[in-house]
Motif scaffolding. Structure first.
Motif, PDB file in Angstrom:
ATOM      1  N   SER A   1       0.826  -1.208   0.000  1.00 27.68           N
ATOM      2  CA  SER A   1       0.000   0.000   0.000  1.00 27.68           C
ATOM      3  C   SER A   1       0.862   1.260   0.000  1.00 27.68           C
ATOM      4  CB  SER A   1      -0.936   0.011   1.212  1.00 27.68           C
ATOM      5  OG  SER A   1      -0.178  -0.057   2.419  1.00 27.68           O
TER       6      SER A   1
ATOM      7  N   LEU B   1      -1.837  10.337  -7.091  1.00 27.25           N
ATOM      8  CA  LEU B   1      -1.879   9.860  -5.706  1.00 27.25           C
ATOM      9  C   LEU B   1      -0.826  10.550  -4.855  1.00 27.25           C
ATOM     10  CD1 LEU B   1      -2.411   6.064  -6.426  1.00 27.25           C
ATOM     11  CD2 LEU B   1      -4.070   7.613  -5.362  1.00 27.25           C
TER      12      LEU B   1
ATOM     13  N   LEU C   1      -3.685   9.775  -1.112  1.00 19.75           N
ATOM     14  CA  LEU C   1      -4.061   8.401  -1.406  1.00 19.75           C
ATOM     15  C   LEU C   1      -5.561   8.196  -1.537  1.00 19.75           C
ATOM     16  CD1 LEU C   1      -1.577   6.381   0.854  1.00 19.75           C
ATOM     17  CD2 LEU C   1      -1.439   6.794  -1.612  1.00 19.75           C
ATOM     18  N   HIS C   2      -6.359   9.163  -1.082  1.00 17.40           N
ATOM     19  CA  HIS C   2      -7.815   9.029  -1.169  1.00 17.40           C
ATOM     20  C   HIS C   2      -8.393   9.855  -2.331  1.00 17.40           C
ATOM     21  CE1 HIS C   2      -7.818   6.831   2.592  1.00 17.40           C
ATOM     22  NE2 HIS C   2      -7.091   7.786   3.127  1.00 17.40           N
TER      23      HIS C   2
ATOM     24  N   TYR D   1      -9.147   9.001  -5.243  1.00 14.83           N
ATOM     25  CA  TYR D   1     -10.113   8.283  -6.078  1.00 14.83           C
ATOM     26  C   TYR D   1     -11.194   7.553  -5.278  1.00 14.83           C
ATOM     27  CZ  TYR D   1      -6.690   9.277  -9.669  1.00 14.83           C
ATOM     28  OH  TYR D   1      -5.832   9.929 -10.525  1.00 14.83           O
ATOM     29  N   GLY D   2     -11.153   7.668  -3.961  1.00 16.33           N
ATOM     30  CA  GLY D   2     -12.157   6.996  -3.146  1.00 16.33           C
ATOM     31  C   GLY D   2     -11.724   6.950  -1.699  1.00 16.33           C
ATOM     32  N   PRO D   3     -12.623   6.536  -0.814  1.00 19.26           N
ATOM     33  CA  PRO D   3     -12.327   6.563   0.618  1.00 19.26           C
ATOM     34  C   PRO D   3     -11.331   5.504   1.081  1.00 19.26           C
ATOM     35  CG  PRO D   3     -14.481   5.583   0.235  1.00 19.26           C
ATOM     36  CD  PRO D   3     -14.009   6.107  -1.097  1.00 19.26           C
ATOM     37  N   ASP D   4     -11.184   4.416   0.305  1.00 22.37           N
ATOM     38  CA  ASP D   4     -10.274   3.342   0.705  1.00 22.37           C
ATOM     39  C   ASP D   4      -8.898   3.534   0.082  1.00 22.37           C
ATOM     40  OD1 ASP D   4     -12.295   2.033   2.159  1.00 22.37           O
ATOM     41  OD2 ASP D   4     -13.038   1.078   0.320  1.00 22.37           O
ATOM     42  N   LYS D   5      -7.877   3.095   0.811  1.00 16.17           N
ATOM     43  CA  LYS D   5      -6.510   3.260   0.330  1.00 16.17           C
ATOM     44  C   LYS D   5      -6.247   2.361  -0.870  1.00 16.17           C
ATOM     45  CE  LYS D   5      -3.078   3.535   3.133  1.00 16.17           C
ATOM     46  NZ  LYS D   5      -2.086   3.258   4.211  1.00 16.17           N
TER      47      LYS D   5
ATOM     48  N   THR E   1      -7.315   1.423  -7.203  1.00  9.11           N
ATOM     49  CA  THR E   1      -7.830   2.530  -6.410  1.00  9.11           C
ATOM     50  C   THR E   1      -9.298   2.205  -6.135  1.00  9.11           C
ATOM     51  OG1 THR E   1      -8.324   3.732  -8.453  1.00  9.11           O
ATOM     52  CG2 THR E   1      -6.256   4.268  -7.339  1.00  9.11           C
TER      53      THR E   1
ATOM     54  N   ARG F   1     -16.592  10.017  -8.735  1.00 15.86           N
ATOM     55  CA  ARG F   1     -15.336  10.600  -8.265  1.00 15.86           C
ATOM     56  C   ARG F   1     -15.609  11.550  -7.111  1.00 15.86           C
ATOM     57  NH1 ARG F   1     -10.929  10.742 -11.921  1.00 15.86           N
ATOM     58  NH2 ARG F   1      -9.918  12.034 -10.359  1.00 15.86           N
TER      59      ARG F   1
ATOM     60  N   ASP G   1     -13.515  13.646  -5.797  1.00 11.99           N
ATOM     61  CA  ASP G   1     -12.553  14.751  -5.755  1.00 11.99           C
ATOM     62  C   ASP G   1     -12.683  15.680  -6.942  1.00 11.99           C
ATOM     63  OD1 ASP G   1     -11.693  12.877  -7.617  1.00 11.99           O
ATOM     64  OD2 ASP G   1      -9.599  13.451  -7.391  1.00 11.99           O
TER      65      ASP G   1
END
Length: 273
Positions: free
Chosen positions: A7, A37, A42-43, A45-49, A69, A166, A168
């Motif tokens: 990660s 990134l 790291l977030h 593209y989404g809430p998870d790493k 991602t 997305r 962001d």
């Protein structure tokens, strides 16, 4: 020979960097994702790493990579047959919604699993830029802060059109504006189309998005915006300019061919039922 999953984006960039830079055209998405990134977090593209992987030969050379991602599909580079067969096992403990890989590699990875076919895309690289004929009405200019609200709306419309979520959008618009990477086509003092390009990476720039509102299409605006953005990429010093097309959209494929883009490889996405 084995996959290693991490990660740590900086470690991935360090270990796989030479492999990715060895073919920046084919690895365009990996290179731009790493840049984003690192610059937007790291977030982005989404809430998870996100997580990253690389497959090494017995000599210790990287010969294939993957990147996810979440919640997007796992993106794979081209890789040796042994890496394809080992990839599913390497990712067995991770939730995977789907994959994006070379269409020729997909059957080996999928095996007997039931999948839902998704978008098929074709990577193109620029040969010789050919301006559109006849030229569309209007002219190009770089987007500025005064265009910000319109661009946020257009980015949102674009992602809705391609069925992608997305989180962001505003941050992405601000990042592109800060680096002057959005080209607008203007007709009658009104923005009518946009083409967005990536920042340079290993001598490569990718045309990321081309968007014309539905009521303004079929007037050549997208061709004008794309040609102008391509020229801007060359002026930025790009050795290679690339873009992806939807293989099920013959209009866009024909347009980019007329502008001088030529096919490189085909990819396919599937989701797991």
């Amino acid at each position: 020979m084995a996959w290693e999953i991490s990660s740590d984006v900086d470690r991935f960039a360090s270990v796989a960097g030479d492999f990715l830079r060895s073919s920046p055209v084919r690895h365009t998405v990996f290179l731009t994702l790493i840049d984003n990134l690192r610059s937007r977090g790291l977030h982005a593209y989404g809430p998870d790493k996100p997580y990253f992987g690389w497959w090494t030969t017995p000599d210790g050379d990287v010969a294939g990579v993957l990147l996810q991602t979440p919640p997007h599909p796992v993106l794979f580079s081209a890789m040796p047959p042994a890496a394809i067969s080992e990839a599913a096992e390497a990712l067995a403990d991770r939730p995977i919604s789907g994959v994006n890989m070379l269409d020729t590699d997909l059957p080996e990875f999928v095996g007997s699993r039931t999948v839902v076919p998704g978008m098929r895309t074709r990577l193109h690289r620029l040969g010789t830029l050919t301006p559109p004929e006849p030229a569309p009405s209007g002219q190009a200019r770089p987007a500025g802060e005064a265009d910000r609200d319109l661009l946020i709306a257009w980015f949102r419309d674009f992602y809705e059109f391609v069925h992608e979520t997305r989180p962001d959008i505003t941050a992405a618009v601000d990042d592109h504006l800060a680096h002057t990477r959005i080209t607008l086509w203007i007709d009658g003092n009104r923005p009518v189309s946009m083409a967005v390009r990536s920042q340079p990476s290993a001598g490569m720039i990718r045309i990321l998005y081309v968007w014309t509102p539905p009521d303004l299409r079929r007037r050549g605006y997208a061709a004008g915006a794309t040609a102008a953005a391509t020229r801007a990429a060359l002026d930025d010093g790009a050795d290679e300019v690339v873009l992806y097309t939807d293989l099920d959209n013959p209009t866009s494929n024909a347009l980019y061919h007329r502008l001088g883009y030529r096919p490189v490889e085909d990819r396919a996405m599937v989701t797991f039922s």
